[in-house]
Design an enzyme around this catalytic site. Structure first.
Site, PDB file in Angstrom:
ATOM      1  N   CYS A 177       7.493  -5.386  15.327  1.00 37.16           N
ATOM      2  CA  CYS A 177       7.135  -4.457  16.409  1.00 37.16           C
ATOM      3  C   CYS A 177       5.726  -4.819  16.890  1.00 37.16           C
ATOM      4  CB  CYS A 177       7.200  -3.016  15.914  1.00 37.16           C
ATOM      5  SG  CYS A 177       8.869  -2.577  15.391  1.00 37.16           S
ATOM      6  N   CYS A 209      -0.737   5.828   9.930  1.00 38.61           N
ATOM      7  CA  CYS A 209       0.556   5.226  10.250  1.00 38.61           C
ATOM      8  C   CYS A 209       0.380   3.875  10.911  1.00 38.61           C
ATOM      9  CB  CYS A 209       1.310   6.121  11.222  1.00 38.61           C
ATOM     10  SG  CYS A 209       2.298   7.329  10.399  1.00 38.61           S
ATOM     11  N   GLU A 258       0.827  -1.196   0.000  1.00 38.72           N
ATOM     12  CA  GLU A 258       0.000   0.000   0.000  1.00 38.72           C
ATOM     13  C   GLU A 258       0.872   1.260   0.000  1.00 38.72           C
ATOM     14  OE1 GLU A 258      -4.000  -1.571   2.243  1.00 38.72           O
ATOM     15  OE2 GLU A 258      -2.407  -0.770   3.471  1.00 38.72           O
ATOM     16  N   CYS A 302       2.491  -2.749  15.840  1.00 32.15           N
ATOM     17  CA  CYS A 302       2.362  -2.332  14.435  1.00 32.15           C
ATOM     18  C   CYS A 302       1.662  -3.413  13.609  1.00 32.15           C
ATOM     19  CB  CYS A 302       3.755  -2.053  13.863  1.00 32.15           C
ATOM     20  SG  CYS A 302       3.780  -1.816  12.077  1.00 32.15           S
TER      21      CYS A 302
HETATM   22  N1  SAH Z   1       9.683   0.512   9.467  1.00 30.43           N
HETATM   23  C1  SAH Z   1       9.894   1.896   9.526  1.00 30.43           C
HETATM   24  C2  SAH Z   1       8.977   2.712   8.635  1.00 30.43           C
HETATM   25  C3  SAH Z   1       7.506   2.319   8.584  1.00 30.43           C
HETATM   26  S1  SAH Z   1       6.504   2.551   9.999  1.00 30.43           S
HETATM   27  C4  SAH Z   1       9.818   2.395  10.959  1.00 30.43           C
HETATM   28  O1  SAH Z   1       9.362   1.655  11.812  1.00 30.43           O
HETATM   29  O2  SAH Z   1      10.257   3.509  11.187  1.00 30.43           O
HETATM   30  C5  SAH Z   1       6.172   4.292  10.048  1.00 30.43           C
HETATM   31  C6  SAH Z   1       5.923   4.814  11.462  1.00 30.43           C
HETATM   32  O3  SAH Z   1       4.623   4.455  11.970  1.00 30.43           O
HETATM   33  C7  SAH Z   1       6.908   4.237  12.479  1.00 30.43           C
HETATM   34  O4  SAH Z   1       7.356   5.252  13.330  1.00 30.43           O
HETATM   35  C8  SAH Z   1       6.030   3.240  13.216  1.00 30.43           C
HETATM   36  O5  SAH Z   1       6.547   2.876  14.440  1.00 30.43           O
HETATM   37  C9  SAH Z   1       4.730   3.982  13.295  1.00 30.43           C
HETATM   38  N2  SAH Z   1       3.596   3.134  13.648  1.00 30.43           N
HETATM   39  C10 SAH Z   1       3.439   1.815  13.474  1.00 30.43           C
HETATM   40  N3  SAH Z   1       2.225   1.415  13.896  1.00 30.43           N
HETATM   41  C11 SAH Z   1       1.596   2.513  14.347  1.00 30.43           C
HETATM   42  C12 SAH Z   1       0.291   2.767  14.865  1.00 30.43           C
HETATM   43  N4  SAH Z   1      -0.593   1.811  14.972  1.00 30.43           N
HETATM   44  N5  SAH Z   1      -0.016   4.031  15.231  1.00 30.43           N
HETATM   45  C13 SAH Z   1       0.868   5.045  15.062  1.00 30.43           C
HETATM   46  N6  SAH Z   1       2.093   4.882  14.545  1.00 30.43           N
HETATM   47  C14 SAH Z   1       2.461   3.622  14.187  1.00 30.43           C
HETATM   48 FE1  SF4 Z   2       8.331  -2.056  13.194  1.00 34.87          FE
HETATM   49 FE2  SF4 Z   2       6.130  -1.780  11.724  1.00 34.87          FE
HETATM   50 FE3  SF4 Z   2       8.290  -0.251  11.172  1.00 34.87          FE
HETATM   51 FE4  SF4 Z   2       8.301  -2.882  10.657  1.00 34.87          FE
HETATM   52  S1  SF4 Z   2       6.963  -1.338   9.707  1.00 34.87           S
HETATM   53  S2  SF4 Z   2       9.908  -1.738  11.647  1.00 34.87           S
HETATM   54  S3  SF4 Z   2       7.108  -3.730  12.346  1.00 34.87           S
HETATM   55  S4  SF4 Z   2       7.035  -0.208  13.039  1.00 34.87           S
END
Ligand code: SAH
Ligand code: SF4
Length: 409
Positions: free
Chosen positions: A149, A381, A112, A152
């Site tokens: 994570c 996000c 996406e 996420c």
């Molecule tokens: N993997 C990379 C980039 C993609 S995630 C990273 O983790 O930085 C983009 C951002 O969204 C990251 O900061 C991530 O931790 C955050 N994120 C993930 N799940 C989320 C959620 N449910 N609510 C708010 N931010 C979230």
């Molecule tokens: Fe962590 Fe989600 Fe970023 Fe992957 S996309 S590194 S699981 S926050």
């Protein structure tokens, strides 16, 4: 919030697997394009025309490259059949200011991308005035993510595969080509102003495609390096490479906790690269580049939104300074959590977010609160999770609840 039904995108879907396993036309460099022109019996300038179509006009389908002769288009269509993203779905949220796109990949997976328009005066509902006068595209670098994570959605659905450089670039091309048509108001920009590597996947776990795409967006698409942001969960070798890379893109680091005991529970990678090593790598990055770094912090109710974490975060990041100017090198970007069904995690109240922000700011650090865009279409996000797979650990573990339970405060 208006949410029209998803509609299919225009563009010819590639039908079959491309010859030679080519995943995207954007995986072709100048030498490959020259070879294609020669194979087709076309003069060498056709290769330059083709490059212009791809990079300047953002035309990803050979059939739509109308300034090329029909016979060359037919040759390309046949020779490259099956290569390219399949636009599968387009959803509209926030009254047309947010758009989510689903792209099918060769092999059956999908990723996406999320487009966010920001009017010159800030979007309604944006905290801190929003990012004004922009059209920002959030792109994916992997189908799924192996980092796991626990909060996420992408991480909970596992990892399928890396995207190629071309598949990363093609997300930008396909959305860019639609931008004029999608503008929600005359005040919204008619071209992409920013690209953020914050969609599905961990960019530095796929460094070849990430840097290859960043360079192509800069050299080919004409985006300035400062309009490009790469977000990492804290892969230290990736941050070291970013310090050496001669392309001065913005770096964002997803920190989410200021103490190792908490970060270990949220970001499994913290066991490998704990906070002290992460911050040391950022310090080296700042010393080498003299650029500021944004620290992303997803604020989750009852988990990492307390005054103790805010204070620790301030103490951790305030000493980071840009050599020479002495100004703060860290900018803290708070993201009120977007709840993922089944994980049992919630967003803090607005006043809790403000308290957290004020405590961090009391250390002198610049802090902003990111607006929750695209929530109604699961485009916010961390909500991207299209890859087939099964959910992993429930993040209810984080709060001592079972997944799906209400979290009491
Ligand atoms: N993997 C990379 C980039 C993609 S995630 C990273 O983790 O930085 C983009 C951002 O969204 C990251 O900061 C991530 O931790 C955050 N994120 C993930 N799940 C989320 C959620 N449910 N609510 C708010 N931010 C979230
Ligand atoms: Fe962590 Fe989600 Fe970023 Fe992957 S996309 S590194 S699981 S926050």
């Amino acid at each position: 919030m208006v949410q029209p039904a998803p509609r299919p995108l225009t563009g010819a879907p590639p039908a079959a697997r491309a010859a030679g396993g080519l995943r995207s036309l954007y995986d072709l460099g100048p030498t490959d394009l020259a070879r294609l022109a020669a194979e087709a019996g076309e003069p060498p300038y056709r290769a330059r025309q083709l490059a212009r179509q791809l990079d300047r006009r953002k035309t990803a389908d050979p059939g739509a490259m109308t300034d090329l002769p029909g016979r060359f288009r037919a040759f390309l269509g046949e020779r490259l059949a099956g290569a390219g993203l399949r636009p599968e779905r387009h959803q509209v949220g926030d009254d047309g200011w947010t758009h989510k796109f689903l792209f099918g990949l060769e092999g059956g997976d999908s990723v996406e991308s999320v487009l966010m328009f920001y009017p010159p005066g800030g979007a309604p509902g944006d905290w801190d005035g929003g990012r004004q006068g922009r059209a920002t595209l959030c792109i994916s670098t992997q189908a799924g993510c192996a980092m796991g994570c626990t909060f996420c959605a992408t991480g909970q659905f596992g990892f399928t595969r890396n995207l190629s450089t071309g598949e990363v670039v093609e997300q930008v091309a396909r959305v860019w080509a639609l931008l004029e048509e999608l503008r929600p108001a005359p005040a919204a920009p008619g071209h992409l102003t920013n690209v953020v590597f914050m969609g599905m996947g961990e960019p530095f776990a796929n460094p070849g495609a990430t840097w290859g795409a960043a360079w192509r967006l800069h050299d080919g698409f004409g985006l300035s390096a400062r309009a490009i942001t790469i977000s990492t969960v804290g892969l230290v070798p990736g941050i070291r490479r970013a310090a050496r890379e001669p392309l001065p893109v913005n770096l964002a680091v997803s920190v989410h906790a200021a103490t190792d005991d908490l970060r270990d529970r949220m970001v499994p990678l913290n066991h490998t690269w704990p906070i002290a090593e992460l911050v040391a790598a950022v310090r080296e990055y700042v010393a080498a580049t003299r650029r500021r770094v944004s620290f992303e912090y997803a604020l989750i109710r009852g988990l990492n939104d307390g005054a103790d974490q805010a204070d620790s975060l301030g103490r951790l990041l305030a000493p980071l300074r840009v050599p020479g100017s002495g100004g703060h090198a860290a900018h803290v970007n708070l993201i009120p959590y977007n709840p993922t069904p089944g994980l049992g995690l919630q967003t803090p109240s607005r006043s809790a977010v403000h308290r957290f922000r004020d405590t961090v700011a009391s250390h002198g650090l610049p802090v902003s609160v990111r607006a929750n865009r695209g929530v109604g279409i699961d485009a916010a996000c961390g909500q991207l999770r299209t890859v087939a797979g099964r959910p992993g650990r429930g993040a209810g573990l984080l709060l001592g609840t079972r997944a799906g339970e209400e979290v009491a405060r």
